[in-house]
Design a protein around this motif. Structure first.
Motif, PDB file in Angstrom:
ATOM      1  N   TRP A  14      68.095   1.229  45.161  1.00 27.82           N
ATOM      2  CA  TRP A  14      68.676   2.445  44.600  1.00 27.82           C
ATOM      3  C   TRP A  14      69.932   2.840  45.392  1.00 27.82           C
ATOM      4  O   TRP A  14      70.956   3.198  44.802  1.00 27.82           O
ATOM      5  N   ALA A  15      69.854   2.752  46.713  1.00 25.46           N
ATOM      6  CA  ALA A  15      71.020   3.038  47.545  1.00 25.46           C
ATOM      7  C   ALA A  15      72.136   2.039  47.253  1.00 25.46           C
ATOM      8  O   ALA A  15      73.309   2.417  47.127  1.00 25.46           O
ATOM      9  N   GLY A  16      71.792   0.753  47.136  1.00 29.96           N
ATOM     10  CA  GLY A  16      72.797  -0.256  46.840  1.00 29.96           C
ATOM     11  C   GLY A  16      73.465  -0.028  45.498  1.00 29.96           C
ATOM     12  O   GLY A  16      74.680  -0.227  45.347  1.00 29.96           O
ATOM     13  N   GLN A  17      72.686   0.394  44.499  1.00 29.10           N
ATOM     14  CA  GLN A  17      73.258   0.646  43.177  1.00 29.10           C
ATOM     15  C   GLN A  17      74.201   1.849  43.204  1.00 29.10           C
ATOM     16  O   GLN A  17      75.261   1.835  42.557  1.00 29.10           O
ATOM     17  N   LEU A  18      73.839   2.890  43.941  1.00 27.29           N
ATOM     18  CA  LEU A  18      74.731   4.038  44.069  1.00 27.29           C
ATOM     19  C   LEU A  18      76.071   3.616  44.669  1.00 27.29           C
ATOM     20  O   LEU A  18      77.138   4.011  44.196  1.00 27.29           O
ATOM     21  N   ALA A 327      76.076  13.460  24.488  1.00 24.64           N
ATOM     22  CA  ALA A 327      77.394  14.066  24.688  1.00 24.64           C
ATOM     23  C   ALA A 327      77.901  13.846  26.106  1.00 24.64           C
ATOM     24  O   ALA A 327      79.112  13.661  26.318  1.00 24.64           O
ATOM     25  N   ARG A 328      76.998  13.819  27.064  1.00 22.42           N
ATOM     26  CA  ARG A 328      77.381  13.621  28.461  1.00 22.42           C
ATOM     27  C   ARG A 328      77.489  12.141  28.823  1.00 22.42           C
ATOM     28  O   ARG A 328      77.797  11.792  29.951  1.00 22.42           O
ATOM     29  N   GLU A 329      77.176  11.271  27.853  1.00 22.40           N
ATOM     30  CA  GLU A 329      77.247   9.812  28.045  1.00 22.40           C
ATOM     31  C   GLU A 329      76.352   9.349  29.194  1.00 22.40           C
ATOM     32  O   GLU A 329      76.692   8.452  29.946  1.00 22.40           O
ATOM     33  N   LEU A 330      75.189   9.972  29.284  1.00 23.39           N
ATOM     34  CA  LEU A 330      74.204   9.541  30.271  1.00 23.39           C
ATOM     35  C   LEU A 330      73.487   8.277  29.835  1.00 23.39           C
ATOM     36  O   LEU A 330      73.003   7.507  30.668  1.00 23.39           O
ATOM     37  N   ARG A 331      73.398   8.082  28.548  1.00 21.86           N
ATOM     38  CA  ARG A 331      72.780   6.860  28.023  1.00 21.86           C
ATOM     39  C   ARG A 331      73.873   5.812  27.795  1.00 21.86           C
ATOM     40  O   ARG A 331      74.865   6.080  27.116  1.00 21.86           O
ATOM     41  N   MET A 332      73.688   4.652  28.399  1.00 19.68           N
ATOM     42  CA  MET A 332      74.665   3.575  28.295  1.00 19.68           C
ATOM     43  C   MET A 332      74.124   2.492  27.373  1.00 19.68           C
ATOM     44  O   MET A 332      73.099   1.875  27.673  1.00 19.68           O
ATOM     45  N   ASN A 345      74.933   6.693  36.195  1.00 20.55           N
ATOM     46  CA  ASN A 345      74.998   7.509  37.400  1.00 20.55           C
ATOM     47  C   ASN A 345      75.265   8.967  36.992  1.00 20.55           C
ATOM     48  O   ASN A 345      76.136   9.220  36.153  1.00 20.55           O
ATOM     49  N   PRO A 346      74.545   9.931  37.550  1.00 22.15           N
ATOM     50  CA  PRO A 346      74.693  11.316  37.090  1.00 22.15           C
ATOM     51  C   PRO A 346      75.958  12.021  37.581  1.00 22.15           C
ATOM     52  O   PRO A 346      76.227  13.152  37.152  1.00 22.15           O
ATOM     53  N   MET A 347      76.724  11.393  38.481  1.00 23.34           N
ATOM     54  CA  MET A 347      77.903  12.055  39.030  1.00 23.34           C
ATOM     55  C   MET A 347      79.159  11.741  38.209  1.00 23.34           C
ATOM     56  O   MET A 347      79.343  10.613  37.735  1.00 23.34           O
ATOM     57  N   LEU A 348      80.011  12.764  38.050  1.00 24.57           N
ATOM     58  CA  LEU A 348      81.321  12.586  37.444  1.00 24.57           C
ATOM     59  C   LEU A 348      82.400  12.989  38.442  1.00 24.57           C
ATOM     60  O   LEU A 348      82.225  13.931  39.208  1.00 24.57           O
ATOM     61  N   MET A 349      83.515  12.269  38.406  1.00 26.22           N
ATOM     62  CA  MET A 349      84.700  12.648  39.172  1.00 26.22           C
ATOM     63  C   MET A 349      85.876  12.690  38.209  1.00 26.22           C
ATOM     64  O   MET A 349      86.115  11.723  37.490  1.00 26.22           O
ATOM     65  N   HIS A 352      85.016  11.631  34.760  1.00 30.29           N
ATOM     66  CA  HIS A 352      84.621  10.260  34.442  1.00 30.29           C
ATOM     67  C   HIS A 352      83.341   9.894  35.185  1.00 30.29           C
ATOM     68  O   HIS A 352      83.174  10.229  36.363  1.00 30.29           O
ATOM     69  N   ARG A 353      82.463   9.168  34.488  1.00 27.14           N
ATOM     70  CA  ARG A 353      81.235   8.677  35.100  1.00 27.14           C
ATOM     71  C   ARG A 353      81.554   7.616  36.144  1.00 27.14           C
ATOM     72  O   ARG A 353      82.361   6.715  35.916  1.00 27.14           O
ATOM     73  N   LEU A 354      80.884   7.719  37.299  1.00 25.28           N
ATOM     74  CA  LEU A 354      81.029   6.704  38.339  1.00 25.28           C
ATOM     75  C   LEU A 354      79.961   5.641  38.117  1.00 25.28           C
ATOM     76  O   LEU A 354      78.875   5.694  38.690  1.00 25.28           O
ATOM     77  N   VAL A 355      80.267   4.684  37.237  1.00 21.99           N
ATOM     78  CA  VAL A 355      79.286   3.671  36.868  1.00 21.99           C
ATOM     79  C   VAL A 355      79.934   2.300  36.925  1.00 21.99           C
ATOM     80  O   VAL A 355      81.006   2.088  36.363  1.00 21.99           O
ATOM     81  N   SER A 356      79.286   1.362  37.603  1.00 21.43           N
ATOM     82  CA  SER A 356      79.796   0.000  37.649  1.00 21.43           C
ATOM     83  C   SER A 356      79.757  -0.629  36.263  1.00 21.43           C
ATOM     84  O   SER A 356      78.845  -0.375  35.476  1.00 21.43           O
ATOM     85  N   ASN A 357      80.741  -1.446  35.964  1.00 17.84           N
ATOM     86  CA  ASN A 357      80.755  -2.126  34.666  1.00 17.84           C
ATOM     87  C   ASN A 357      80.103  -3.499  34.729  1.00 17.84           C
ATOM     88  O   ASN A 357      80.185  -4.279  33.782  1.00 17.84           O
ATOM     89  N   GLN A 358      79.430  -3.805  35.849  1.00 15.01           N
ATOM     90  CA  GLN A 358      78.731  -5.079  35.996  1.00 15.01           C
ATOM     91  C   GLN A 358      77.245  -4.886  35.709  1.00 15.01           C
ATOM     92  O   GLN A 358      76.624  -3.963  36.252  1.00 15.01           O
ATOM     93  N   PRO A 359      76.627  -5.732  34.891  1.00 15.71           N
ATOM     94  CA  PRO A 359      75.190  -5.586  34.589  1.00 15.71           C
ATOM     95  C   PRO A 359      74.343  -6.017  35.774  1.00 15.71           C
ATOM     96  O   PRO A 359      74.838  -6.633  36.724  1.00 15.71           O
ATOM     97  N   PRO A 360      73.039  -5.704  35.757  1.00 11.28           N
ATOM     98  CA  PRO A 360      72.139  -6.226  36.783  1.00 11.28           C
ATOM     99  C   PRO A 360      72.233  -7.753  36.799  1.00 11.28           C
ATOM    100  O   PRO A 360      72.260  -8.391  35.741  1.00 11.28           O
TER     101      PRO A 360
END
Length: 375
Positions: A14-18, A327-332, A345-349, A352-360
């Motif tokens: 979980w830490a690594g994914q963040l 609406a918040r684009e929490l579901r990818m 990821n629940p954080m926005l900056m 924009h969502r801080l989400v990696s575009n690489q799959p597991p």
């Protein structure tokens, strides 16, 4: 920023994914053949054949690359040392002292790389009488107090429905890693982080821990009720249940007005929160008589307009299709065959969502390119 993730299951991943979501190049080191335990923790599954993985694995390993390295071989140990020499962060969740046998402990690797931030995640920490024990979220919820305050008063102790101690340990570890990286800009040296599930769960007792330390009375299970606020719990409605979360006296007055009983908020027994806490056994049945007269949706509509916190109780399928979630684009839902549907990821900056575009990653999918940064 390069992160070497030697962890498995949940807290460390979980830490690594963040960190991957925040832009780090995270390389996950896994056991040859089997990989992270959670790859096989299904059903349900994502993918087919050799690429099939359990949904559990996908929740904590977005944005990473994967290499399979045998730590019991000399070649494997040399590979990990080489990776650690060039890494900024290393995350591991082996038993206390286990990696020292292989020369992969913090002291050994920081000799090779003094700038390395080394984060060890264990059940009970690196010191203390329980340091030798393996740590599992369920057991920690029990031993660190959470289950004693979860469940109905006359029922058995209950764990929380997700592994909250693991998840919060991952979040705490991430904040400590980021603090160490920030400090390193000045000192030029890394830190050794001792992240303990037990310590995190004790800290997570929050107001309940403070209640015991300050008040001297041991908190007990109260079901869905709150020890310090009334009314703040589940109430039955005409067609189900709802959560009523009255946080102050003004909200209570507006609840009474909306329910058609304004005089109750002026009653000396109920006009302040301390009074309501002291008289909860009389007040809760009174409010229950009100809530049973309307449906959940009617109450939510009425109390939303009145500015009184009130919510329906939704199942997870309802949550994943909730208009606010969408609406918040929490579901990818990328639609790509290698990228499963995930929660972002629940954080926005800057919106924009801080989400990696690489799959597991597939197991050992990046063995040919681990020496170069992810693109």
């Amino acid at each position: 920023m390069r992160v070497l993730d030697l962890s498995r299951v949940l807290a460390g991943p979980w830490a690594g994914q963040l960190l991957a979501d925040y832009g780090a190049d995270v390389l996950k080191v896994e056991r040859p053949g089997t990989g992270d335990d959670t790859r096989s923790w299904g059903p349900p599954w994502w993918g087919e054949g050799d690429t099939r993985v359990a949904a559990y694995f996908t929740c904590a390993n977005r944005g990473k690359r994967s290499v399979a390295i045998d730590l019991s071989s000399l070649e494997g140990l040399q590979q990990v040392r080489a990776l650690a020499r060039d890494a900024d962060v290393l995350i591991e969740n082996y038993k206390v002292g286990q990696l020292a046998k292989y020369g992969l402990d913090a002291a050994s690797l920081q000799t090779l790389n003094p700038r390395l931030v080394y984060c060890s995640i264990t059940g009970y920490g690196q010191t203390g009488p329980l340091a030798h024990k393996a740590g599992y979220d369920f057991a920690i919820q029990a031993e660190a107090g959470l289950m004693s305050i979860t469940g109905e008063p006359d029922g058995e102790p209950q764990k929380v429905g997700v592994a909250v101690t693991d998840l919060m340990t991952g979040v705490y570890a991430t904040t400590a890693i980021l603090a160490a990286l920030f400090e390193r800009q000045t000192t030029g040296r890394g830190r050794v982080i001792d992240a303990s599930l037990f310590d995190v769960q004790v800290a997570m007792l929050a107001n309940q821990g403070a209640n015991q330390l300050v008040g001297g009375k041991t908190p007990a299970r109260m079901g869905n009720a709150h020890p310090n606020i009334v009314p703040y719990q589940v109430f039955p409605t005409q067609d189900g249940h709802m959560v009523l979360a009255v946080g102050n006296d003004g909200q209570f007055a507006r609840l009474c007005d909306a329910a058609g009983h304004p005089a109750v908020s002026r009653d000396v027994r109920y006009c302040s929160n301390p009074a309501r806490v002291g008289n909860r056994h009389a007040l809760v049945p009174l409010i229950t008589g009100w809530t049973l007269l309307r449906t959940t949706s009617d109450w939510v509509s009425l109390l939303d307009k009145a500015g009184v916190p009130c919510s329906p109780i939704l199942d997870i399928a309802q949550v994943m299709s909730h208009p606010h979630v969408l609406a918040r684009e929490l579901r990818m839902d990328s639609g790509e065959p290698l990228y499963p549907p995930m929660v972002a990821n629940p954080m926005l900056m800057d919106g924009h969502r801080l989400v990696s575009n690489q799959p597991p990653p597939g197991l050992n999918a990046h063995t040919a390119c681990w020496q170069t940064p992810a693109q």
